[in-house]
Design a protein around this motif. Structure first.
Motif, PDB file in Angstrom:
ATOM      1  N   TRP A  86     113.985  35.933  36.647  1.00 26.74           N
ATOM      2  CA  TRP A  86     113.384  36.750  35.605  1.00 26.74           C
ATOM      3  C   TRP A  86     112.223  36.038  34.940  1.00 26.74           C
ATOM      4  O   TRP A  86     112.234  34.819  34.762  1.00 26.74           O
ATOM      5  N   GLY A  87     111.233  36.820  34.551  1.00 24.45           N
ATOM      6  CA  GLY A  87     110.167  36.305  33.722  1.00 24.45           C
ATOM      7  C   GLY A  87     110.564  36.293  32.261  1.00 24.45           C
ATOM      8  O   GLY A  87     111.651  36.740  31.877  1.00 24.45           O
ATOM      9  N   GLN A  88     109.684  35.772  31.435  1.00 26.49           N
ATOM     10  CA  GLN A  88     109.978  35.623  30.012  1.00 26.49           C
ATOM     11  C   GLN A  88     109.784  36.913  29.225  1.00 26.49           C
ATOM     12  O   GLN A  88     110.234  37.013  28.083  1.00 26.49           O
ATOM     13  N   GLY A  89     109.122  37.887  29.799  1.00 23.80           N
ATOM     14  CA  GLY A  89     108.863  39.154  29.146  1.00 23.80           C
ATOM     15  C   GLY A  89     107.486  39.213  28.519  1.00 23.80           C
ATOM     16  O   GLY A  89     106.952  38.204  28.058  1.00 23.80           O
ATOM     17  N   THR A  90     106.909  40.401  28.519  1.00 20.52           N
ATOM     18  CA  THR A  90     105.631  40.629  27.862  1.00 20.52           C
ATOM     19  C   THR A  90     105.714  41.924  27.063  1.00 20.52           C
ATOM     20  O   THR A  90     106.242  42.932  27.533  1.00 20.52           O
ATOM     21  N   GLN A  91     105.215  41.884  25.839  1.00 17.33           N
ATOM     22  CA  GLN A  91     105.329  43.020  24.928  1.00 17.33           C
ATOM     23  C   GLN A  91     104.265  44.066  25.237  1.00 17.33           C
ATOM     24  O   GLN A  91     103.077  43.749  25.350  1.00 17.33           O
ATOM     25  N   VAL A  92     104.696  45.310  25.347  1.00 16.84           N
ATOM     26  CA  VAL A  92     103.799  46.457  25.452  1.00 16.84           C
ATOM     27  C   VAL A  92     104.059  47.351  24.249  1.00 16.84           C
ATOM     28  O   VAL A  92     105.186  47.804  24.040  1.00 16.84           O
ATOM     29  N   THR A  93     103.031  47.587  23.461  1.00 17.60           N
ATOM     30  CA  THR A  93     103.150  48.417  22.277  1.00 17.60           C
ATOM     31  C   THR A  93     102.158  49.566  22.365  1.00 17.60           C
ATOM     32  O   THR A  93     100.952  49.336  22.483  1.00 17.60           O
ATOM     33  N   VAL A  94     102.669  50.787  22.309  1.00 14.10           N
ATOM     34  CA  VAL A  94     101.841  51.990  22.327  1.00 14.10           C
ATOM     35  C   VAL A  94     101.841  52.559  20.919  1.00 14.10           C
ATOM     36  O   VAL A  94     102.887  52.977  20.409  1.00 14.10           O
ATOM     37  N   SER A  95     100.688  52.555  20.297  1.00 17.67           N
ATOM     38  CA  SER A  95     100.590  52.966  18.902  1.00 17.67           C
ATOM     39  C   SER A  95      99.221  53.562  18.633  1.00 17.67           C
ATOM     40  O   SER A  95      98.216  53.114  19.178  1.00 17.67           O
ATOM     41  N   SER A  96      99.194  54.581  17.786  1.00 20.43           N
ATOM     42  CA  SER A  96      97.947  55.198  17.366  1.00 20.43           C
ATOM     43  C   SER A  96      97.432  54.600  16.072  1.00 20.43           C
ATOM     44  O   SER A  96      96.364  54.953  15.598  1.00 20.43           O
TER      45      SER A  96
END
Length: 120
Positions: free
Chosen positions: A110-120
């Protein structure tokens, strides 16, 4: 040692696009399935997309028609192209790979994770 390093996450507006990358490095005999999972706050981790070594793919129903997954075997890298992003896509995205280091056994990494944020 095997390392998975994700990149490409960030903040994006609804309807926008992001491309995630995951590069695998280390002592590797063979890489089999590769995929992307995500986990949103208060929710279970879920499979987003998966691709086999032969290029076969499958996707979660929630992302079909919007996301694509691909891999570059020469670079030991898997990609997730995310289009038409929605608020519901906000999560930490984790790269996963089924790897044999010696040809004797296979294990998930597994990788460490990356944040994806969808926001207006």
């Amino acid at each position: 040692q095997v390392h998975l390093v994700e990149s490409g996450g960030g903040l994006v507006q609804p309807g926008g696009s992001l491309r995630l990358s995951c590069a695998v490095s280390g002592s590797i005999f063979s890489i089999y399935d590769m995929g992307w999972y995500r986990q949103a706050p208060g929710k279970q981790r879920e499979l987003v997309a998966r691709v086999t070594s032969d290029g076969s793919t499958d996707f979660a129903d929630s992302v079909k028609g919007r996301f694509t997954i691909s891999r570059d075997n020469a670079k030991n890298t898997v990609y997730l192209q995310m289009n038409s992003l929605k608020y519901e896509d906000t999560a930490v995205y984790y790269c996963n790979a089924d790897i044999s280091r010696t040809g004797i056994r296979r294990d998930d990494y597994w990788g460490q994770g990356t944040q994806v944020t969808v926001s207006s």
